[in-house]
Design a protein around this motif. Structure first.
Motif, PDB file in Angstrom:
ATOM      1  N   ALA A 548      -4.045  25.362  28.165  1.00  0.00           N
ATOM      2  CA  ALA A 548      -3.071  24.286  27.986  1.00  0.00           C
ATOM      3  C   ALA A 548      -3.774  22.928  28.013  1.00  0.00           C
ATOM      4  CB  ALA A 548      -2.016  24.349  29.088  1.00  0.00           C
ATOM      5  N   LEU A 549      -3.490  22.120  27.014  1.00  0.00           N
ATOM      6  CA  LEU A 549      -4.115  20.797  26.905  1.00  0.00           C
ATOM      7  C   LEU A 549      -3.104  19.709  27.242  1.00  0.00           C
ATOM      8  CD1 LEU A 549      -6.064  21.315  23.562  1.00  0.00           C
ATOM      9  CD2 LEU A 549      -6.945  21.524  25.883  1.00  0.00           C
ATOM     10  N   GLU A 550      -3.553  18.683  27.959  1.00  0.00           N
ATOM     11  CA  GLU A 550      -2.690  17.546  28.286  1.00  0.00           C
ATOM     12  C   GLU A 550      -2.704  16.560  27.129  1.00  0.00           C
ATOM     13  OE1 GLU A 550      -3.837  15.788  31.911  1.00  0.00           O
ATOM     14  OE2 GLU A 550      -3.459  17.580  33.136  1.00  0.00           O
ATOM     15  N   LEU A 551      -1.505  16.104  26.755  1.00  0.00           N
ATOM     16  CA  LEU A 551      -1.386  15.172  25.639  1.00  0.00           C
ATOM     17  C   LEU A 551      -1.769  13.769  26.090  1.00  0.00           C
ATOM     18  CD1 LEU A 551       1.989  16.345  24.029  1.00  0.00           C
ATOM     19  CD2 LEU A 551      -0.330  16.916  23.326  1.00  0.00           C
ATOM     20  N   GLU A 556       1.633  11.750  22.865  1.00  0.00           N
ATOM     21  CA  GLU A 556       3.017  11.807  23.347  1.00  0.00           C
ATOM     22  C   GLU A 556       3.921  10.878  22.536  1.00  0.00           C
ATOM     23  OE1 GLU A 556       2.890  10.883  27.444  1.00  0.00           O
ATOM     24  OE2 GLU A 556       2.098  12.850  28.075  1.00  0.00           O
ATOM     25  N   LYS A 557       3.392   9.695  22.204  1.00  0.00           N
ATOM     26  CA  LYS A 557       4.166   8.749  21.400  1.00  0.00           C
ATOM     27  C   LYS A 557       4.444   9.324  20.017  1.00  0.00           C
ATOM     28  CE  LYS A 557       4.072   3.954  19.800  1.00  0.00           C
ATOM     29  NZ  LYS A 557       3.280   2.693  19.758  1.00  0.00           N
ATOM     30  N   ARG A 558       3.454   9.987  19.451  1.00  0.00           N
ATOM     31  CA  ARG A 558       3.639  10.600  18.134  1.00  0.00           C
ATOM     32  C   ARG A 558       4.666  11.723  18.192  1.00  0.00           C
ATOM     33  NH1 ARG A 558       4.294  10.230  12.912  1.00  0.00           N
ATOM     34  NH2 ARG A 558       3.592  12.092  11.790  1.00  0.00           N
ATOM     35  N   GLN A 559       4.626  12.528  19.237  1.00  0.00           N
ATOM     36  CA  GLN A 559       5.606  13.603  19.381  1.00  0.00           C
ATOM     37  C   GLN A 559       7.020  13.046  19.525  1.00  0.00           C
ATOM     38  OE1 GLN A 559       5.117  16.852  19.059  1.00  0.00           O
ATOM     39  NE2 GLN A 559       2.925  16.564  18.691  1.00  0.00           N
TER      40      GLN A 559
END
Length: 694
Positions: A548-551, A556-559
């Protein structure tokens, strides 16, 4: 009268020698046959002698050139006598030999003599033994054929090649005729054929490319070098006539990955001229016997791609994902639906996959499975992201990658091995039970408890079941033997990942080499959003789960932006569906820079004009360039977006300017004040001035 009919006609002396006859000694040589026949013809007074010679031709083949020329002359009435050494020179097929000597020669009034066998067509008593001679000659050929088959079988089972010539791409080693070495000119064409196959082209497309590039077809290539059945041919009207069949044949040969394949075909009888192909399970394959032209993975990938035909529709190219996408519920392949659309009529382009079972059931008006709709664009995005992330992880963390692959492999093997061992034990137990049942059945038959018909019926059933169990047990044992930890697959994937340096765009070779299969699950609604699980199985390693990778804040803004975009898209679709708006109606949006409301054709429009868009990006870029700076006047620390900014405000800049001018004025006044010299210097200057005046 008979002498008048033979005047002007020729005496045909026929000689034939095969390779097998040549092994028996010089007595059957062509030279000795000619001397023998010429001496006999001179002794009997036969004139106008003409030789018909077939050197190197089998007696079982009546398509011999000199023999056909002799038959043509007989039919034309040019021949009076036919002389040969013995009956075996005419042929070793007793049916055809008897037809020529006893039927055709008589019909055309030809006098036939086989000297060594004392056969003379004018002497009826000598003809009684001709059928027996012909049968013995054929028996010799039959026995010779049997011996040759046995020799070829022994040679093939020992691992030596049973073919006389090398296939396209190889040539025989001048120092060892049993060894193949690579012919680089032809091998380059073979490698290109395999590479084009991996790039998604079919055999007929590849054949057209080779034709356009003027590459000689294999038969012409061999003939130019004096090899093959066309080696004596000089004129080739279509030297570049490649076909899809030729390309497919090259792709199907295991020899190109270094294997020797024997017993591809056989002949039902020694009289047959054409071979009958053997089923693949009867082939005898010896691996890694010579240098390969393509590696084993490339060859196997080409076979996999050939099993799934790629349909070229109105788009002009086949979808490379065809045959790789499967439904998670029914396990069937998913169909690709593509349409160019017609925006003028409100029909927009589409390209998506859906379950084939569901699609066919809807066409036939019954329900089966359910829709698994997913666009090709979404699939390609997921595939590229998966290949990029897994390859990057494998290259940057090879040890951790190997450990994860081995761990996942052990879990899958343990689960599969349990089922296989359970079935294996069950089959072994049943096989042992059948042995006991068959023994008791023999005892019942021996003492007369059951009839012979009943015994035969039961025995056949039990033996058939036992054979099936033997096959099942052998397969299960082979599978269990293969359930061992193996890191070779991880190394193969790592080498494949290193082969590609650019993962910015998904290409057809990447899909074919990286992807084993794709499992698409049915969509679900989670918090009002459509969510769909897609399992991507990569070559060699299967489904691989990354840590699992942390954004990052930017990700996060793009998501969040993508989530808002999906919400707007759903709202737009619902409005159109409810009739509140129609396709093409403008949307009222707010400019992201100036805050002014404006109308746009898209709901996600952000700026009212290009000017506002340019100003926004200039402002954003300036903010990204901001840095801390110390004022050169008051010493205060402030933020600035310019690289030449020196003062925190206009007041400081004005004060610094005043100070700089005061300093410049003081320096100038200091430079203009006259310098007073010593008394000696003043007196010397006055004397010089007086002398100049005088």
């Amino acid at each position: 009268m008979a002498r008048m009919q033979t005047e002007g006609k020729i005496t045909a002396l026929y000689e034939r020698l095969s390779r097998d006859d040549d092994l028996t000694g010089d007595s059957n040589s062509i030279i000795n046959q000619k001397k023998y026949l010429e001496a006999y013809a001179a002794q009997q007074g036969y004139e106008n002698v003409v030789h018909y010679t077939d050197d190197g031709w089998s007696g079982g083949n009546f398509e011999r050139p000199a023999w056909k020329r002799l038959i043509a002359d007989i039919e034309a009435g040019k021949v009076a006598h036919v002389l040969c050494k013995d009956m075996s020179r005419i042929g070793r097929d007793y049916l055809q030999t008897g037809f020529y000597t006893e039927v055709m020669f008589r019909q055309h009034g030809v006098h036939f003599i086989a000297i060594a066998n004392n056969v003379d067509s004018n002497d009826q008593t000598s003809n009684e033994f001709i059928p027996f001679l012909n049968i013995m000659n054929e028996w010799y050929l039959r026995d010779l054929s049997r011996k040759q088959k046995t020799a070829i079988r022994v040679k093939g089972e020992s691992g030596k090649r049973t073919t006389n010539s090398a296939i396209y791409g190889y040539r025989k080693d001048p120092n060892d005729k049993h060894k193949w070495i690579i012919d680089e000119e032809a091998a380059a064409v073979v490698r290109r054929i395999f590479q084009l196959t991996i790039e998604g082209y079919g055999p007929y497309e590849i054949a057209r490319m080779l034709f356009d590039d003027k590459i000689e077809a294999p038969a012409v290539y061999f003939a130019r070098r004096g090899i093959g059945m066309w080696k004596n041919k000089e004129d080739f009207p279509s030297p570049y006539n490649w076909s899809g069949y030729i390309v497919g044949t090259i792709l199907s040969k295991p020899e190109y990955m270094g294997d020797t394949v024997n017993f591809r075909s056989h002949k039902e009888s020694y009289k047959d001229k054409t071979s009958v192909p053997n089923p693949k399970e009867d082939w005898l394959i010896f691996k890694d016997t010579h240098e390969p032209i393509v590696d084993r993975e490339t060859w196997e990938l080409a076979q996999k791609l050939r099993k799934t035909p790629k349909r070229i529709d109105t788009f002009g190219v086949a979808n490379p994902l065809t045959g790789l996408v499967y439904c998670a519920d029914c396990g069937e392949k998913m169909y690709n639906h593509r349409h160019r659309g017609n925006p003028e009529k409100g029909v927009y382009p589409s390209d998506f996959f859906d379950c084939s079972t569901y699609t066919l059931s809807r066409q036939k008006r019954y329900k089966a499975c359910k829709g698994h709709f997913i666009t090709t664009k979404a699939l390609r995005t997921l595939i590229l992201e998966t290949i990029r992330t897994v390859s990057t992880y494998a290259i940057s963390n090879p040890e951790e990658f190997f450990e994860k692959v081995r761990a996942a492999s052990q879990i899958r093997q343990q689960d599969a091995a349990k089922d296989v061992r359970r079935k294996l034990n069950k089959d072994r137990k049943r096989r042992d039970e059948l042995d006991g049942i068959i023994k008791k059945l023999y005892e019942s038959f021996a003492i007369g408890r059951i009839s012979a018909e009943r015994f035969d019926s039961l025995l056949a059933d039990y033996e058939a079941e036992q054979k099936e169990l033997d096959i099942s047990v052998a397969e299960a044992e082979a599978r269990i033997a293969s359930f061992e930890e193996d890191s070779a697959r991880a190394e193969q994937f790592l080498s494949l990942a290193k082969k590609y340096t650019d993962f910015s765009e998904l290409t057809t070779p990447m899909i074919n080499e990286f992807i084993e299969k794709i499992i698409v699950h049915a969509p679900e609604k989670v918090d009002g959003e459509r969510v769909q699980q897609v399992d991507i199985y990569l070559s060699f390693i299967g489904q691989f789960e990354l840590p699992a990778l942390e954004l990052t804040p930017e990700e996060e803004k793009r998501q969040e932006q993508l989530r808002r975009h999906r919400i707007k898209s759903r709202e737009r679709y619902q409005q159109i569906k409810a009739g509140e708006r129609s396709i093409g109606d403008p949307y009222v949006c707010t400019c992201k820079y100036c805050g002014k409301e404006f109308e746009a054709k898209r709901s996600d429009a952000l700026y009212c004009s290009h000017n506002c868009q340019a100003k926004y990006y200039r402002q954003r870029d300036a903010e990204q360039r901001s840095r801390e700076c110390t004022c050169q006047n008051c010493g205060k620390v402030f933020l600035t977006t310019r690289s030449d900014k020196k003062y925190c405000s206009d007041e400081c800049r004005y004060e610094a300017q005043i100070k700089r001018k005061v300093e410049q004025r003081a320096e100038k006044e200091k430079a203009t004040v006259p310098r007073i010299g010593s008394i000696e210097e003043v007196n010397a200057a006055q004397d010089a001035a007086e002398e100049k005046i005088a």
